[in-house]
Design a protein around this motif. Structure first.
Motif, PDB file in Angstrom:
ATOM      1  N   ASN A 287       0.818  -1.206   0.000  1.00 40.70           N
ATOM      2  CA  ASN A 287       0.000   0.000   0.000  1.00 40.70           C
ATOM      3  C   ASN A 287       0.856   1.262   0.000  1.00 40.70           C
ATOM      4  O   ASN A 287       0.409   2.331   0.426  1.00 40.70           O
ATOM      5  CB  ASN A 287      -0.930   0.007   1.221  1.00 40.70           C
ATOM      6  CG  ASN A 287      -1.947  -1.106   1.161  1.00 40.70           C
ATOM      7  OD1 ASN A 287      -2.696  -1.204   0.191  1.00 40.70           O
ATOM      8  ND2 ASN A 287      -1.949  -1.963   2.167  1.00 40.70           N
TER       9      ASN A 287
ATOM     10  N   TYR B 190      -0.493   4.632  -1.448  1.00 41.00           N
ATOM     11  CA  TYR B 190      -1.458   5.327  -0.595  1.00 41.00           C
ATOM     12  C   TYR B 190      -0.789   5.951   0.630  1.00 41.00           C
ATOM     13  O   TYR B 190      -1.232   6.976   1.130  1.00 41.00           O
ATOM     14  CB  TYR B 190      -2.575   4.367  -0.148  1.00 41.00           C
ATOM     15  CG  TYR B 190      -3.339   3.786  -1.310  1.00 41.00           C
ATOM     16  CD1 TYR B 190      -4.185   4.586  -2.075  1.00 41.00           C
ATOM     17  CD2 TYR B 190      -3.192   2.437  -1.643  1.00 41.00           C
ATOM     18  CE1 TYR B 190      -4.869   4.049  -3.163  1.00 41.00           C
ATOM     19  CE2 TYR B 190      -3.879   1.906  -2.720  1.00 41.00           C
ATOM     20  CZ  TYR B 190      -4.707   2.713  -3.478  1.00 41.00           C
ATOM     21  OH  TYR B 190      -5.376   2.191  -4.536  1.00 41.00           O
TER      22      TYR B 190
ATOM     23  N   GLN C 125       0.921   9.402  -0.329  1.00 42.50           N
ATOM     24  CA  GLN C 125       0.096  10.543  -0.731  1.00 42.50           C
ATOM     25  C   GLN C 125       0.179  11.631   0.320  1.00 42.50           C
ATOM     26  O   GLN C 125       0.148  11.375   1.513  1.00 42.50           O
ATOM     27  CB  GLN C 125      -1.377  10.121  -0.867  1.00 42.50           C
ATOM     28  CG  GLN C 125      -1.664   9.306  -2.074  1.00 42.50           C
ATOM     29  CD  GLN C 125      -3.147   8.944  -2.139  1.00 42.50           C
ATOM     30  OE1 GLN C 125      -3.924   9.258  -1.242  1.00 42.50           O
ATOM     31  NE2 GLN C 125      -3.532   8.297  -3.216  1.00 42.50           N
TER      32      GLN C 125
END
Length: 160
Positions: A22, A25, A28
């Protein structure tokens, strides 16, 4: 102990697995409040970094605790060894004292036995001397009786 280590390793692996798959994500940027201001930062990477930092601090703490425990155990082992040597020396000293006491008692009993044997020997010599004197007296009496009988006229046989 091994089950705890296995559990901690499993948790670290799960966090790493989730972070790896991940990552886009986590990277970000999002508005993040610092309490007095708001900035755009990748909150996921910050949390992962703090988790890694916490893991490193925890491992260092565990290593320090183990080191302190090992040092304490080593000092305790040295102290126990010194106490054991002291106890061995005390026991050897007691054996030496016991041996000296036994030898002293043996010498005392031997001295008593020798004194008693000397007393008995002196008594036996005195009895032997008395016996010799008695025998000499009896022999002297017999000699005297024999001399007296030899000088006395022979009894005459009765006439019929």
């Amino acid at each position: 102990m091994k089950s705890r280590i296995a559990l901690l390793t499993l948790i670290i692996l799960i966090i790493g697995f989730l972070g790896f798959f991940n990552f886009p994500y986590l990277a970000q940027t999002v508005p993040t409040s610092l309490g007095f201001t708001t900035v755009d930062l990748p909150l996921g990477l910050i949390l992962m970094g703090l988790t890694a930092l916490m893991t490193i601090v925890f491992i260092a703490y565990v290593i320090a605790m183990q080191g302190a425990w090992l040092l304490e155990a080593r000092a305790h082992a040295k102290e126990m060894h010194a106490q054991r040597e002291l106890a061995d020396k005390a026991e050897a000293s007691r054996f030496t004292e016991l041996r000296a006491a036994i030898e002293s008692l043996h010498q005392e009993e031997e001295r008593r036995l020798m004194d008693r044997m000397d007393t008995l020997e002196a008594h036996l010599q005195a009895r032997a001397q008395e016996s010799d004197n008695s025998t000499a007296a009896y022999v002297g009496q017999l000699e005297q009786q024999l001399r007296h009988t030899a000088t006395a006229p022979a009894p005459q046989a009765p006439r019929l």
